[in-house]
Design a protein around this motif. Structure first.
Motif, PDB file in Angstrom:
ATOM      1  N   THR A  59       0.836  -1.210   0.000  1.00  8.39           N
ATOM      2  CA  THR A  59       0.000   0.000   0.000  1.00  8.39           C
ATOM      3  C   THR A  59       0.864   1.252   0.000  1.00  8.39           C
ATOM      4  OG1 THR A  59      -1.778  -1.139   1.171  1.00  8.39           O
ATOM      5  CG2 THR A  59      -1.799   1.264   1.224  1.00  8.39           C
ATOM      6  N   TRP A  60       1.921   1.240   0.838  1.00 10.08           N
ATOM      7  CA  TRP A  60       2.797   2.413   0.911  1.00 10.08           C
ATOM      8  C   TRP A  60       3.436   2.680  -0.446  1.00 10.08           C
ATOM      9  CZ3 TRP A  60       7.780   3.628  -0.142  1.00 10.08           C
ATOM     10  CH2 TRP A  60       8.261   4.857   0.352  1.00 10.08           C
ATOM     11  N   TYR A  61       3.990   1.637  -1.082  1.00 12.53           N
ATOM     12  CA  TYR A  61       4.652   1.860  -2.367  1.00 12.53           C
ATOM     13  C   TYR A  61       3.645   2.302  -3.429  1.00 12.53           C
ATOM     14  CZ  TYR A  61       7.158   1.454  -6.676  1.00 12.53           C
ATOM     15  OH  TYR A  61       7.719   1.762  -7.895  1.00 12.53           O
ATOM     16  N   THR A  62       2.441   1.731  -3.389  1.00  6.94           N
ATOM     17  CA  THR A  62       1.406   2.130  -4.351  1.00  6.94           C
ATOM     18  C   THR A  62       1.092   3.610  -4.207  1.00  6.94           C
ATOM     19  OG1 THR A  62       0.448  -0.088  -4.379  1.00  6.94           O
ATOM     20  CG2 THR A  62      -0.955   1.715  -5.132  1.00  6.94           C
ATOM     21  N   SER A  73      11.124   7.857   4.175  1.00 10.12           N
ATOM     22  CA  SER A  73      12.353   7.899   4.945  1.00 10.12           C
ATOM     23  C   SER A  73      13.560   7.605   4.072  1.00 10.12           C
ATOM     24  CB  SER A  73      12.296   6.872   6.091  1.00 10.12           C
ATOM     25  OG  SER A  73      12.355   5.548   5.567  1.00 10.12           O
ATOM     26  N   THR A  74      14.734   7.937   4.586  1.00  8.39           N
ATOM     27  CA  THR A  74      15.973   7.657   3.870  1.00  8.39           C
ATOM     28  C   THR A  74      16.124   6.177   3.580  1.00  8.39           C
ATOM     29  OG1 THR A  74      17.084   9.550   4.875  1.00  8.39           O
ATOM     30  CG2 THR A  74      18.482   7.795   4.026  1.00  8.39           C
ATOM     31  N   GLN A  75      15.884   5.339   4.609  1.00  4.68           N
ATOM     32  CA  GLN A  75      16.089   3.897   4.460  1.00  4.68           C
ATOM     33  C   GLN A  75      15.165   3.318   3.393  1.00  4.68           C
ATOM     34  OE1 GLN A  75      15.615   5.519   7.296  1.00  4.68           O
ATOM     35  NE2 GLN A  75      17.583   5.302   8.345  1.00  4.68           N
ATOM     36  N   VAL A  76      13.912   3.742   3.384  1.00  2.11           N
ATOM     37  CA  VAL A  76      12.953   3.196   2.424  1.00  2.11           C
ATOM     38  C   VAL A  76      13.296   3.640   1.006  1.00  2.11           C
ATOM     39  CG1 VAL A  76      10.556   3.282   1.678  1.00  2.11           C
ATOM     40  CG2 VAL A  76      11.089   2.908   4.084  1.00  2.11           C
ATOM     41  N   LEU A  77      13.658   4.907   0.834  1.00  5.44           N
ATOM     42  CA  LEU A  77      14.028   5.371  -0.501  1.00  5.44           C
ATOM     43  C   LEU A  77      15.266   4.657  -1.022  1.00  5.44           C
ATOM     44  CD1 LEU A  77      13.435   9.222  -0.562  1.00  5.44           C
ATOM     45  CD2 LEU A  77      12.160   7.448  -1.752  1.00  5.44           C
ATOM     46  N   ASN A  78      16.229   4.417  -0.140  1.00 11.87           N
ATOM     47  CA  ASN A  78      17.416   3.679  -0.569  1.00 11.87           C
ATOM     48  C   ASN A  78      17.043   2.274  -1.028  1.00 11.87           C
ATOM     49  OD1 ASN A  78      19.229   5.747  -0.093  1.00 11.87           O
ATOM     50  ND2 ASN A  78      19.711   5.080   1.978  1.00 11.87           N
ATOM     51  N   LEU A  94      15.339  10.937  -7.707  1.00 12.35           N
ATOM     52  CA  LEU A  94      14.300  10.343  -6.855  1.00 12.35           C
ATOM     53  C   LEU A  94      14.227  11.055  -5.514  1.00 12.35           C
ATOM     54  CD1 LEU A  94      12.291   8.105  -5.953  1.00 12.35           C
ATOM     55  CD2 LEU A  94      14.290   6.732  -5.321  1.00 12.35           C
ATOM     56  N   TYR A  95      15.368  11.283  -4.883  1.00 10.99           N
ATOM     57  CA  TYR A  95      15.390  11.915  -3.565  1.00 10.99           C
ATOM     58  C   TYR A  95      14.809  13.326  -3.613  1.00 10.99           C
ATOM     59  CZ  TYR A  95      18.680   8.105  -2.659  1.00 10.99           C
ATOM     60  OH  TYR A  95      19.281   6.893  -2.549  1.00 10.99           O
ATOM     61  N   ARG A  96      15.134  14.053  -4.661  1.00  7.56           N
ATOM     62  CA  ARG A  96      14.643  15.433  -4.733  1.00  7.56           C
ATOM     63  C   ARG A  96      13.135  15.469  -5.010  1.00  7.56           C
ATOM     64  NH1 ARG A  96      18.438  18.959  -4.038  1.00  7.56           N
ATOM     65  NH2 ARG A  96      20.609  18.419  -4.480  1.00  7.56           N
ATOM     66  N   LEU A  97      12.658  14.574  -5.868  1.00 10.25           N
ATOM     67  CA  LEU A  97      11.224  14.528  -6.128  1.00 10.25           C
ATOM     68  C   LEU A  97      10.456  14.119  -4.874  1.00 10.25           C
ATOM     69  CD1 LEU A  97      11.059  12.883  -9.673  1.00 10.25           C
ATOM     70  CD2 LEU A  97      10.763  15.300  -9.087  1.00 10.25           C
ATOM     71  N   ALA A  98      11.077  13.252  -4.062  1.00 11.56           N
ATOM     72  CA  ALA A  98      10.442  12.812  -2.816  1.00 11.56           C
ATOM     73  C   ALA A  98      10.700  13.792  -1.682  1.00 11.56           C
ATOM     74  CB  ALA A  98      10.953  11.429  -2.428  1.00 11.56           C
ATOM     75  N   GLU A  99      11.397  14.904  -1.986  1.00 12.48           N
ATOM     76  CA  GLU A  99      11.703  15.956  -1.011  1.00 12.48           C
ATOM     77  C   GLU A  99      12.535  15.433   0.151  1.00 12.48           C
ATOM     78  OE1 GLU A  99       8.583  19.210  -0.721  1.00 12.48           O
ATOM     79  OE2 GLU A  99       7.324  17.465  -1.130  1.00 12.48           O
ATOM     80  N   VAL A 100      13.448  14.519  -0.165  1.00 15.46           N
ATOM     81  CA  VAL A 100      14.435  14.046   0.804  1.00 15.46           C
ATOM     82  C   VAL A 100      15.793  14.185   0.122  1.00 15.46           C
ATOM     83  CG1 VAL A 100      15.111  12.171   2.362  1.00 15.46           C
ATOM     84  CG2 VAL A 100      12.730  12.392   1.638  1.00 15.46           C
ATOM     85  N   PRO A 101      16.280  15.426  -0.081  1.00 14.01           N
ATOM     86  CA  PRO A 101      17.454  15.644  -0.917  1.00 14.01           C
ATOM     87  C   PRO A 101      18.757  15.129  -0.347  1.00 14.01           C
ATOM     88  CG  PRO A 101      16.771  17.683   0.127  1.00 14.01           C
ATOM     89  CD  PRO A 101      15.683  16.680   0.400  1.00 14.01           C
ATOM     90  N   ASP A 102      18.830  14.855   0.968  1.00 14.32           N
ATOM     91  CA  ASP A 102      20.088  14.388   1.547  1.00 14.32           C
ATOM     92  C   ASP A 102      20.043  12.901   1.860  1.00 14.32           C
ATOM     93  OD1 ASP A 102      22.706  15.319   2.276  1.00 14.32           O
ATOM     94  OD2 ASP A 102      22.205  14.804   4.339  1.00 14.32           O
ATOM     95  N   ALA A 103      19.217  12.153   1.103  1.00 15.70           N
ATOM     96  CA  ALA A 103      19.029  10.742   1.412  1.00 15.70           C
ATOM     97  C   ALA A 103      20.062   9.827   0.791  1.00 15.70           C
ATOM     98  CB  ALA A 103      17.639  10.288   0.941  1.00 15.70           C
ATOM     99  N   ALA A 104      21.065  10.394   0.121  1.00 20.71           N
ATOM    100  CA  ALA A 104      22.104   9.536  -0.457  1.00 20.71           C
ATOM    101  C   ALA A 104      22.817   8.788   0.640  1.00 20.71           C
ATOM    102  CB  ALA A 104      23.102  10.394  -1.236  1.00 20.71           C
TER     103      ALA A 104
END
Length: 291
Positions: A59-62, A73-78, A94-104
């Motif tokens: 559901t979350w990914y959908t 979260s960082t972990q999930v996006l990674n 992906l990180y910037r579109l998800a508004e988590v720009p420092d998730a590398a």
């Protein structure tokens, strides 16, 4: 709040949905060791398969792929990035579109193509380096290494021009005019920092530097801000004396938030002294020591 501000979020989520869908559809079940299965109408992987491989809820990914306003979260996006086999540029997108720009992932560095090192080397005897917005030195030429041996010899986590300026003790700190250069550099750093508010990597860097340098902490508290530009900088070396330069910053469009910095001597004496350091690397090497 402007109309552009209020519509940026929905536009970004629409882009995120389209991007994730396109990356999912390019990966076949066989690519990830899954059987193709009967009656498959979806090109590439299904949403539930991506969720299963990434270890996240279906559901979350959908909802993420539908562009709904949910937190990532960082972990999930990674995990999603690994499952979709995103390269470095795609991950950042992906990180910037998800508004988590420092998730590398920690320690990840910008991949610079070989041409940049070739350009740096061709600039010798002018010292030159490539740095990111935070001031981490990513690449350099021999002239830069001769001018700043302590910096290039440092561990990657401390290979930062701001960190060098404010933490090296006077015996081996090449900055000759810290009282002038320090405030200017911190003001420019705050301008760059304003583009990364809330990003963990930037916040942690400032926290560590404040703890390591009372002078940086004092200047940071002043709230001064300035635009980057061509800047005069003076350096002093026990064996050769003072070297006067002017720095020029050139943004690298192929690597966002990255710039090439060239140090041009402002007089013939300084040019000769850079040449001496370049021809005698053992002089600079003597400055690299433990305290």
């Amino acid at each position: 709040m402007t109309e552009e501000t209020t519509t940026a979020g929905p536009r970004r989520r629409t882009e995120l949905a389209a991007f994730l869908r396109s990356r999912r559809e390019r990966i076949t079940p066989q690519d990830v060791g899954m059987p193709p299965g009967p009656r498959r109408r979806t090109p590439g992987l299904r949403r539930e398969e991506v969720a299963q491989l990434a270890g996240v809820g279906v559901t979350w990914y959908t909802w993420l792929e539908q562009g709904r306003p949910i937190n990532a979260s960082t972990q999930v996006l990674n995990a999603v990035a690994r499952t979709l086999r995103l390269d470095g540029v795609e991950r950042e997108h992906l990180y910037r579109l998800a508004e988590v720009p420092d998730a590398a992932p920690p320690g990840a560095e910008i991949a610079l193509c070989d041409e940049f090192q070739g350009i740096l080397d061709a600039l010798v005897p002018l010292p030159a380096q490539v740095a990111n917005g935070r001031g981490d030195v990513l690449a350099w030429n021999d002239a830069y290494a001769a001018l700043f041996p302590q910096l290039v010899a440092a561990q990657p986590c401390e290979r930062n021009s701001l960190w060098m300026m404010f933490t090296l003790p006077p015996c081996c700190n090449p900055v000759a005019d810290l009282d002038v250069a320090g405030p200017a550099l911190v003001a420019v750093f705050r301008h760059r920092y304003s583009r990364h508010l809330g990003e963990p990597g930037w916040k942690e860097f400032v926290r560590l530097l404040q703890a390591a340098s009372p002078e940086f902490a004092r200047l940071w508290a002043s709230q001064d801000v300035a635009l980057p530009g061509t800047t005069p900088k003076k350096f002093r070396y026990p064996s050769v004396g003072e070297i006067r330069t002017r720095t020029t910053n050139m943004d690298i469009s192929a690597s966002p938030d990255t710039r090439m910095v060239v140090y041009t001597p402002t007089d013939e004496e300084s040019r000769e002294r850079i040449g001496y350091l370049l021809a005698n690397p053992e002089v600079g090497a003597a400055l690299v020591h433990r305290h």
